[in-house]
Design a protein around this motif. Structure first.
Motif, PDB file in Angstrom:
ATOM      1  N   THR A  27      29.329  41.425  46.680  1.00 48.41           N
ATOM      2  CA  THR A  27      30.024  40.790  46.845  1.00 48.41           C
ATOM      3  C   THR A  27      30.862  40.871  48.064  1.00 48.41           C
ATOM      4  OG1 THR A  27      30.533  40.861  44.431  1.00 48.41           O
ATOM      5  CG2 THR A  27      32.892  40.729  45.831  1.00 48.41           C
ATOM      6  N   LEU A  28      31.074  42.515  48.821  1.00 50.93           N
ATOM      7  CA  LEU A  28      32.100  42.529  49.646  1.00 50.93           C
ATOM      8  C   LEU A  28      31.212  41.136  51.364  1.00 50.93           C
ATOM      9  CD1 LEU A  28      32.207  46.727  49.783  1.00 50.93           C
ATOM     10  CD2 LEU A  28      34.003  44.445  49.160  1.00 50.93           C
ATOM     11  N   ILE A  29      29.501  41.590  51.237  1.00 52.97           N
ATOM     12  CA  ILE A  29      29.402  40.918  52.259  1.00 52.97           C
ATOM     13  C   ILE A  29      29.779  39.956  51.937  1.00 52.97           C
ATOM     14  CG2 ILE A  29      26.653  39.869  52.821  1.00 52.97           C
ATOM     15  CD1 ILE A  29      25.638  42.601  52.143  1.00 52.97           C
ATOM     16  N   ASN A 177      39.067  35.845  46.974  1.00 49.88           N
ATOM     17  CA  ASN A 177      37.256  36.010  47.695  1.00 49.88           C
ATOM     18  C   ASN A 177      36.738  37.088  47.204  1.00 49.88           C
ATOM     19  OD1 ASN A 177      37.530  33.265  49.004  1.00 49.88           O
ATOM     20  ND2 ASN A 177      37.307  34.039  51.328  1.00 49.88           N
ATOM     21  N   ILE A 178      36.953  38.065  47.505  1.00 46.51           N
ATOM     22  CA  ILE A 178      36.312  39.346  46.283  1.00 46.51           C
ATOM     23  C   ILE A 178      36.543  38.799  45.367  1.00 46.51           C
ATOM     24  CG2 ILE A 178      37.009  41.770  45.983  1.00 46.51           C
ATOM     25  CD1 ILE A 178      37.262  42.149  48.802  1.00 46.51           C
ATOM     26  N   LYS A 179      37.281  38.251  44.409  1.00 46.29           N
ATOM     27  CA  LYS A 179      37.367  37.821  43.052  1.00 46.29           C
ATOM     28  C   LYS A 179      36.746  36.973  42.750  1.00 46.29           C
ATOM     29  CE  LYS A 179      41.220  38.599  43.430  1.00 46.29           C
ATOM     30  NZ  LYS A 179      43.295  38.089  43.292  1.00 46.29           N
ATOM     31  N   ASP A 180      36.982  35.657  43.550  1.00 43.88           N
ATOM     32  CA  ASP A 180      36.509  34.099  43.118  1.00 43.88           C
ATOM     33  C   ASP A 180      35.257  33.815  43.948  1.00 43.88           C
ATOM     34  OD1 ASP A 180      38.877  34.195  42.168  1.00 43.88           O
ATOM     35  OD2 ASP A 180      39.276  32.258  44.095  1.00 43.88           O
ATOM     36  N   THR A 181      34.012  35.419  43.730  1.00 46.33           N
ATOM     37  CA  THR A 181      33.140  35.803  44.487  1.00 46.33           C
ATOM     38  C   THR A 181      31.880  35.478  42.929  1.00 46.33           C
ATOM     39  OG1 THR A 181      33.338  37.823  44.688  1.00 46.33           O
ATOM     40  CG2 THR A 181      32.528  35.772  46.661  1.00 46.33           C
ATOM     41  N   SER A 182      33.234  35.620  41.893  1.00 48.31           N
ATOM     42  CA  SER A 182      32.443  36.103  40.909  1.00 48.31           C
ATOM     43  C   SER A 182      31.872  34.422  39.835  1.00 48.31           C
ATOM     44  CB  SER A 182      33.544  36.581  39.813  1.00 48.31           C
ATOM     45  OG  SER A 182      34.455  35.753  39.502  1.00 48.31           O
ATOM     46  N   VAL A 183      32.372  34.003  40.635  1.00 48.24           N
ATOM     47  CA  VAL A 183      32.139  32.311  39.989  1.00 48.24           C
ATOM     48  C   VAL A 183      30.789  31.883  40.198  1.00 48.24           C
ATOM     49  CG1 VAL A 183      34.509  31.620  39.995  1.00 48.24           C
ATOM     50  CG2 VAL A 183      33.238  31.316  41.380  1.00 48.24           C
ATOM     51  N   GLY A 216      36.183  47.696  39.594  1.00 47.68           N
ATOM     52  CA  GLY A 216      35.581  47.896  40.770  1.00 47.68           C
ATOM     53  C   GLY A 216      36.174  47.176  41.308  1.00 47.68           C
ATOM     54  N   TYR A 217      36.389  46.463  40.936  1.00 43.10           N
ATOM     55  CA  TYR A 217      37.589  45.008  41.800  1.00 43.10           C
ATOM     56  C   TYR A 217      39.035  45.617  42.142  1.00 43.10           C
ATOM     57  CZ  TYR A 217      34.317  41.151  40.521  1.00 43.10           C
ATOM     58  OH  TYR A 217      33.003  40.479  41.058  1.00 43.10           O
TER      59      TYR A 217
END
Length: 311
Positions: A27-29, A177-183, A216-217
């Protein structure tokens, strides 16, 4: 109940702790790389929207700029007005559909970075445009007055100031983006939220796994906010600036320190000396000259009598 929840969380971390950590790393990368690429896209689109095109310019230049601005505007409105999850679906599944499987993405990293960076670029493009307009027009006029081109003015005068103005928005997009990468789980990318779906589906402990995800988020976003605030303060610079030279005769305009002035102790009022006193000096003595006076118009003065006798 809290004790049971805590025991379930510990059991999940014991069995799947490394899987969760790998999801956090992915997620971070993804968020970092996509935000940097989105900044590049956003800066290019933002600058293209601010290129001046007065009527004195050639007709071809004005037509090209009008077309470019229209395309940039369409891109911004489409990617800001649709969810990222649908953008991922259209890019990952739509391109093979419309090209009869001629164009396919074999690497999930590539398609994920493309989707997140394009979406981020649409938001940053508007931030850059607003940041450029927030710079005092006198800065641009001064650069043009000394002969700088539009590209030089943007690179050396406007963009450094605009970057500081939009830095909080760039940081905000990174946190989003850290949160929206979950999609990205919709295309099978193994980020943090995808790990949660996999673990909860394997052992049917959805809520304990969701609690790990939430903590974690939250930890990631709080740490990112702290680092970004430090970066903003670093870009602001020091509040004080020491003189570059100790010689008072050397020109140091613009490099001085602004400090709070110290209040000097008040002194009793002393009247300023007049101009005549300054010219004569403090120790100059004055002479008194006495002129003779007539007591009556008929009484001659001694000097008059002497003059008449001489005659």
């Amino acid at each position: 109940m809290l004790l049971v929840l805590w025991q379930d969380i510990l059991a999940l971390l014991r069995d799947y702790g490394m899987v969760y950590l790998r999801g956090i790393a992915y997620t971070l990368i993804l968020a970092t790389v996509a935000t940097l690429l989105g900044c590049v896209i956003g800066f290019i689109c933002g600058i293209l929207q601010t290129i001046p095109h007065p009527k004195s310019d050639p007709l071809l230049k004005r037509i090209v700029l009008a077309i470019v601005r229209a395309l940039v505007r369409i891109y911004v409105e489409v990617f800001r007005g649709t969810p990222m999850i649908l953008q991922a679906v259209f890019i990952f599944y739509g391109l093979p559909y419309f090209t009869n499987n001629a164009l396919q993405f074999q690497n999930l990293w590539v398609v994920s970075i493309i989707v997140v960076s394009i979406n981020t670029g649409a938001y940053i493009a508007e931030s850059v445009r607003g940041g450029i307009f927030s710079v005092d027009p006198g800065q641009t006029e001064g650069a043009i007055a000394i002969g700088m081109t539009h590209v030089q003015t943007m690179l050396y005068v406007v963009l450094p100031q605009a970057l500081r103005n939009i830095l909080p928005q760039i940081g905000n997009n990174f946190i989003i983006n850290i949160k929206d990468t979950s999609v990205m789980f919709i295309i099978g990318f193994a980020e943090f939220f995808s790990v949660h779906k996999m673990v909860s589906g394997a052992i049917f402990k959805y809520f304990p796994s969701a609690t790990i995800e939430m903590v974690g988020y939250l930890t990631l976003t709080l740490a990112s906010s702290f680092i970004l605030r430090k970066l903003e303060k670093k870009m602001d610079g020091d509040t004080d600036y020491e003189l570059l030279s100790g010689d008072q005769l050397v020109l140091t305009a613009g490099n001085y320190t602004y400090r709070k002035p110290k209040v000097a102790p008040t002194k009793p009022y002393a009247p300023m000396p007049s101009a005549s006193q300054e010219s004569l000096g403090a120790n100059t003595s004055t002479a008194t000259v006495t002129f003779p006076r007539r007591t009556s118009p008929e009484t001659p003065l001694a000097s008059d009598a002497k003059e008449s006798t001489d005659e």
